[in-house]
Write an enzyme that holds these catalytic residues in place. Structure first.
Site, PDB file in Angstrom:
ATOM      1  N   ASP A   1       0.857  -1.179   0.000  1.00 28.60           N
ATOM      2  CA  ASP A   1       0.000   0.000   0.000  1.00 28.60           C
ATOM      3  C   ASP A   1       0.899   1.237   0.000  1.00 28.60           C
ATOM      4  O   ASP A   1       1.651   1.462   0.953  1.00 28.60           O
ATOM      5  CB  ASP A   1      -0.905  -0.015   1.232  1.00 28.60           C
TER       6      ASP A   1
ATOM      7  N   ASP B   1      -2.531   2.397  -6.377  1.00 26.17           N
ATOM      8  CA  ASP B   1      -1.495   2.450  -5.336  1.00 26.17           C
ATOM      9  C   ASP B   1      -1.533   1.286  -4.363  1.00 26.17           C
ATOM     10  O   ASP B   1      -0.901   1.332  -3.311  1.00 26.17           O
ATOM     11  CB  ASP B   1      -1.636   3.755  -4.552  1.00 26.17           C
ATOM     12  N   GLU B   2      -2.238   0.218  -4.711  1.00 22.36           N
ATOM     13  CA  GLU B   2      -2.437  -0.860  -3.736  1.00 22.36           C
ATOM     14  C   GLU B   2      -2.610  -2.177  -4.475  1.00 22.36           C
ATOM     15  O   GLU B   2      -3.284  -2.244  -5.499  1.00 22.36           O
ATOM     16  CB  GLU B   2      -3.687  -0.538  -2.905  1.00 22.36           C
TER      17      GLU B   2
END
Length: 361
Positions: free
Chosen positions: A12, A108-109
């Site tokens: 993350d 983003d994860e």
């Protein structure tokens, strides 16, 4: 023959959009910034706030006007989706050095299954550290990582030491860890559900574990069965590299019931903004607009309308769900939850407009 114990990493990025802006513009470094809509005008919402802004209570999905009230010196930055997408591809390339079993949750994860890794390293802990180091040295950004034997626990682990954090929760310590965890820390337990649990005397995983599956389903619906399993650390969901998005939506449960269109319309507008921005994040347009309504007596209904062509147009989404809501309000009602979603996706739009892209970071 027993299946090998899975090795799952959840990566993350830390305040991704804000961190990219601070990396690229020295004037933003060390200052409270919010990527998202301006507090002037209508509908501005924070997409991501820097950690300097979070100290003032600024959070993702917060109205920009409220964010400015909390932090008068807050700098608002217009999102640069093309840049975030490019950086996300660079991060993904780092992941692919170790495994192709990657399930992106957003730009983003992602989950990574490294039960068998490309380089024969054999240690998920070592791989997670190598990925974080590469992101820091090659991209000048930080990421937090969680390592465990399933997706649910790995995701919780990645949030324990943010920012720039790492946590490993091994098989022998999962149940003890989950028992100590506060219910609001369980992924999937929202603010209202957490309060409902606390009203029942359920404050930790240990309290949740005392209830039977039947009791949990009775009190929390079908998600009760999910709570029963995850509090015991049981999650057999595989990492899905090619998971297809079926629908995009947002919903909210209100502390006090809403009873008039004047109260509900701004909430529908806010939810529509979130949905529009999630559509743009995934480069999707939907034909079917769905309104979800839960009444004060917990009765749940949905109403849908199919448009002639797929859309991600905010005004069209807002006007459609308002029209659907008017059909529900033909008699006096009290509403505790509203939700907006789009489905029945067409071809991705040829160009991506700038918007707000909500993350849990």
């Amino acid at each position: 023959m027993d299946k090998p114990i899975r090795k799952i990493i959840h990566i993350d990025m830390d305040a991704f959009y804000a961190s990219v802006e601070q990396r690229d513009n020295p004037l933003y470094r060390g200052k409270p910034i919010a990527v998202g809509g301006s507090p002037e005008g209508r509908g501005g919402v924070v997409a991501t706030a820097s950690y300097e802004a979070r100290k003032f209570g600024v959070r993702s999905a917060m109205p920009s006007k409220r964010a400015r009230e909390l932090c008068p010196d807050l700098i608002f930055v217009r999102p640069r989706f093309d840049v975030y997408k490019e950086v996300s591809a660079q991060i993904r390339a780092i992941f692919h050095r170790y495994t192709d079993l990657i399930e992106p949750l957003s730009l983003d994860e992602a989950y990574l299954d490294v039960t068998v890794d490309k380089l024969g390293i054999g240690s998920a802990i070592e791989i997670a550290h190598a990925i974080r180091k590469a992101i820091r040295e090659e991209l000048q950004l930080t990421a937090s990582a969680g390592v465990s034997v399933n997706k649910f626990v790995a995701k919780i682990a990645s949030d324990l030491q943010k920012p720039d954090g790492f946590a490993f929760i091994g098989p022998s310590s999962i149940e003890a860890f989950m028992e100590k965890l506060a219910v609001e820390k369980f992924h999937g337990v929202g603010r209202v559900t957490a309060q409902k649990m606390k009203d029942r005397g359920i404050f930790t995983g240990a309290d949740l574990k005392k209830l039977t599956e039947e009791e949990l389903v009775r009190d929390f619906g079908k998600t009760g069965a999910f709570y029963y399993r995850i509090v015991r650390g049981l999650d057999d969901r595989p990492v899905q590299p090619h998971r297809e998005t079926k629908s995009v939506g947002a919903e909210d449960t209100f502390q006090e019931d809403l009873s008039s269109l004047e109260e509900m319309a701004p909430e529908l507008d806010r939810l529509s903004v979130i949905v529009r921005d999630r559509l743009q994040r995934h480069q999707l347009r939907g034909k079917t607009v769905t309104l979800k309504v839960k009444f004060s007596d917990f009765r749940l209904i949905t109403r849908s309308f199919s448009l002639p062509v797929p859309t991600d147009d905010l005004e069209l989404i807002q006007s459609t769900v308002r029209q659907l809501l008017r059909g529900v309000l033909e008699e006096p009602v009290k509403i505790r939850l509203l939700g907006v979603s789009l489905s029945n996706f067409g071809e991705p739009p040829p160009t991506v407009q700038l918007g707000l892209f909500f993350t849990e970071d």
